[in-house]
Design a protein around this motif. Sequence first.
Motif, PDB file in Angstrom:
ATOM      1  N   PHE A 116      -2.129  -5.134  -2.771  1.00 33.88           N
ATOM      2  CA  PHE A 116      -1.303  -4.060  -2.195  1.00 33.88           C
ATOM      3  C   PHE A 116      -1.595  -3.886  -0.708  1.00 33.88           C
ATOM      4  CE2 PHE A 116      -0.719  -2.391  -6.618  1.00 33.88           C
ATOM      5  CZ  PHE A 116       0.664  -2.399  -6.612  1.00 33.88           C
ATOM      6  N   LEU A 117      -2.858  -3.918  -0.329  1.00 33.92           N
ATOM      7  CA  LEU A 117      -3.219  -3.773   1.083  1.00 33.92           C
ATOM      8  C   LEU A 117      -2.687  -4.935   1.913  1.00 33.92           C
ATOM      9  CD1 LEU A 117      -6.870  -2.439   0.770  1.00 33.92           C
ATOM     10  CD2 LEU A 117      -4.782  -1.131   1.285  1.00 33.92           C
ATOM     11  N   ALA A 118      -2.702  -6.138   1.334  1.00 31.10           N
ATOM     12  CA  ALA A 118      -2.159  -7.298   2.049  1.00 31.10           C
ATOM     13  C   ALA A 118      -0.662  -7.109   2.296  1.00 31.10           C
ATOM     14  CB  ALA A 118      -2.431  -8.581   1.270  1.00 31.10           C
ATOM     15  N   MET A 119       0.056  -6.553   1.313  1.00 31.06           N
ATOM     16  CA  MET A 119       1.482  -6.294   1.517  1.00 31.06           C
ATOM     17  C   MET A 119       1.681  -5.205   2.566  1.00 31.06           C
ATOM     18  SD  MET A 119       3.143  -6.646  -2.339  1.00 31.06           S
ATOM     19  CE  MET A 119       2.670  -5.007  -2.798  1.00 31.06           C
ATOM     20  N   ARG A 120       0.870  -4.168   2.494  1.00 32.00           N
ATOM     21  CA  ARG A 120       0.970  -3.082   3.474  1.00 32.00           C
ATOM     22  C   ARG A 120       0.778  -3.598   4.900  1.00 32.00           C
ATOM     23  NH1 ARG A 120      -4.033   0.838   4.084  1.00 32.00           N
ATOM     24  NH2 ARG A 120      -4.734  -1.116   5.029  1.00 32.00           N
ATOM     25  N   ASP A 121      -0.181  -4.497   5.082  1.00 33.55           N
ATOM     26  CA  ASP A 121      -0.577  -4.940   6.416  1.00 33.55           C
ATOM     27  C   ASP A 121       0.135  -6.202   6.897  1.00 33.55           C
ATOM     28  OD1 ASP A 121      -2.307  -2.801   6.410  1.00 33.55           O
ATOM     29  OD2 ASP A 121      -4.039  -3.984   5.798  1.00 33.55           O
ATOM     30  N   ARG A 158      -5.701   5.184  -5.509  1.00 30.39           N
ATOM     31  CA  ARG A 158      -6.156   4.331  -4.403  1.00 30.39           C
ATOM     32  C   ARG A 158      -4.987   3.940  -3.499  1.00 30.39           C
ATOM     33  NH1 ARG A 158     -10.193  -0.272  -6.925  1.00 30.39           N
ATOM     34  NH2 ARG A 158     -11.495   1.092  -8.198  1.00 30.39           N
ATOM     35  N   LEU A 159      -3.886   3.570  -4.120  1.00 31.44           N
ATOM     36  CA  LEU A 159      -2.718   3.157  -3.346  1.00 31.44           C
ATOM     37  C   LEU A 159      -2.185   4.317  -2.511  1.00 31.44           C
ATOM     38  CD1 LEU A 159      -0.765   0.878  -2.673  1.00 31.44           C
ATOM     39  CD2 LEU A 159       0.531   1.471  -4.737  1.00 31.44           C
ATOM     40  N   ARG A 160      -2.096   5.496  -3.081  1.00 28.97           N
ATOM     41  CA  ARG A 160      -1.625   6.663  -2.337  1.00 28.97           C
ATOM     42  C   ARG A 160      -2.554   6.948  -1.157  1.00 28.97           C
ATOM     43  NH1 ARG A 160       2.258   7.925  -0.416  1.00 28.97           N
ATOM     44  NH2 ARG A 160       3.386   7.996  -2.341  1.00 28.97           N
ATOM     45  N   ALA A 161      -3.860   6.866  -1.387  1.00 24.88           N
ATOM     46  CA  ALA A 161      -4.819   7.103  -0.302  1.00 24.88           C
ATOM     47  C   ALA A 161      -4.626   6.081   0.819  1.00 24.88           C
ATOM     48  CB  ALA A 161      -6.249   7.063  -0.831  1.00 24.88           C
ATOM     49  N   ALA A 162      -4.351   4.852   0.461  1.00 22.57           N
ATOM     50  CA  ALA A 162      -4.175   3.791   1.459  1.00 22.57           C
ATOM     51  C   ALA A 162      -2.835   3.873   2.180  1.00 22.57           C
ATOM     52  CB  ALA A 162      -4.311   2.415   0.792  1.00 22.57           C
ATOM     53  N   MET A 163      -1.826   4.423   1.529  1.00 17.96           N
ATOM     54  CA  MET A 163      -0.476   4.455   2.095  1.00 17.96           C
ATOM     55  C   MET A 163      -0.127   5.781   2.759  1.00 17.96           C
ATOM     56  SD  MET A 163       0.837   1.456   1.599  1.00 17.96           S
ATOM     57  CE  MET A 163       2.533   1.820   2.016  1.00 17.96           C
ATOM     58  N   GLY A 164      -0.967   6.786   2.601  1.00 20.46           N
ATOM     59  CA  GLY A 164      -0.650   8.080   3.191  1.00 20.46           C
ATOM     60  C   GLY A 164       0.621   8.639   2.586  1.00 20.46           C
ATOM     61  N   SER A 165       1.497   9.164   3.440  1.00 15.80           N
ATOM     62  CA  SER A 165       2.709   9.814   2.934  1.00 15.80           C
ATOM     63  C   SER A 165       3.890   8.850   2.773  1.00 15.80           C
ATOM     64  CB  SER A 165       3.106  10.950   3.868  1.00 15.80           C
ATOM     65  OG  SER A 165       3.419  10.423   5.149  1.00 15.80           O
ATOM     66  N   ALA A 166       3.666   7.560   2.989  1.00 16.56           N
ATOM     67  CA  ALA A 166       4.756   6.591   2.858  1.00 16.56           C
ATOM     68  C   ALA A 166       5.335   6.610   1.447  1.00 16.56           C
ATOM     69  CB  ALA A 166       4.248   5.180   3.181  1.00 16.56           C
ATOM     70  N   ALA A 167       6.640   6.427   1.363  1.00 17.69           N
ATOM     71  CA  ALA A 167       7.292   6.365   0.060  1.00 17.69           C
ATOM     72  C   ALA A 167       6.831   5.114  -0.678  1.00 17.69           C
ATOM     73  CB  ALA A 167       8.806   6.354   0.217  1.00 17.69           C
ATOM     74  N   LEU A 168       6.534   5.270  -1.945  1.00 16.73           N
ATOM     75  CA  LEU A 168       6.148   4.159  -2.822  1.00 16.73           C
ATOM     76  C   LEU A 168       7.112   4.147  -3.999  1.00 16.73           C
ATOM     77  CD1 LEU A 168       2.312   4.840  -2.892  1.00 16.73           C
ATOM     78  CD2 LEU A 168       3.454   2.971  -1.701  1.00 16.73           C
ATOM     79  N   SER A 169       7.261   2.983  -4.612  1.00 11.81           N
ATOM     80  CA  SER A 169       8.111   2.913  -5.796  1.00 11.81           C
ATOM     81  C   SER A 169       7.310   2.373  -6.967  1.00 11.81           C
ATOM     82  CB  SER A 169       9.336   2.034  -5.533  1.00 11.81           C
ATOM     83  OG  SER A 169       8.959   0.726  -5.169  1.00 11.81           O
ATOM     84  N   ALA A 170       7.762   2.745  -8.158  1.00  7.29           N
ATOM     85  CA  ALA A 170       7.170   2.234  -9.386  1.00  7.29           C
ATOM     86  C   ALA A 170       8.276   1.557 -10.184  1.00  7.29           C
ATOM     87  CB  ALA A 170       6.544   3.364 -10.207  1.00  7.29           C
ATOM     88  N   ILE A 171       7.941   0.422 -10.748  1.00 10.30           N
ATOM     89  CA  ILE A 171       8.870  -0.308 -11.591  1.00 10.30           C
ATOM     90  C   ILE A 171       8.312  -0.213 -13.010  1.00 10.30           C
ATOM     91  CG2 ILE A 171       9.954  -2.532 -12.041  1.00 10.30           C
ATOM     92  CD1 ILE A 171       8.405  -2.183  -8.702  1.00 10.30           C
TER      93      ILE A 171
END
Length: 176
Positions: A116-121, A158-171
């Motif tokens: 997930f961090l690799a995709m974020r960055d 963990r993902l929320r902490a790493a992404m801050g307030s950015a919108a995330l999606s769940a499949i």
Amino acid sequence: AASAQVVLGPVTPPPRRDISVYRGLGTWVDAYDFSPQYQPNGAPPPVTPDSMDDLAAAGVKTLYLQAAKDDIRSPGDLVNPEILGPMLNRAHARGIKVVAWYLPKFYDLDSDMRRFLAMRDFRANGEGFDGIGNDIEWTRDVPNHAERSLRLIELSRRLRAAMGSAALSAIPLPPV
């Protein structure tokens, strides 16, 4: 060909990641569609960066792209970053937003989080993914639903902490 790079650590400014990326016609592309490693008998992948032209012509507004995969055919944290980059750049040039998604297997949350961090960055010519998706459908490696749910909650924290307030999606899995 455009070169792609993975930048370690958060990049400032990150792409704007809000719910607008999820509006309009979307299409799904997984590693089996664009990665040479997943093609039978060495056939060329059916989806290439040039395919973004056809998607735009069909009115696609969002490409949901499997950017990471926990599989020996994809040994890094990302699936073929040298292909992801040109696909991302071409999609953006055609007005298509790109949501990177990953199917965590939940047996190793650190490994899942690293992807997930690799995709974020990830950046290709300065451009990053417009959204991040968590495909929570995998059940095989942690078959106990209660344990898998606990791991999903921990990974989500963990993902929320790493992404801050950015919108995330769940499949999610289809309802039964």
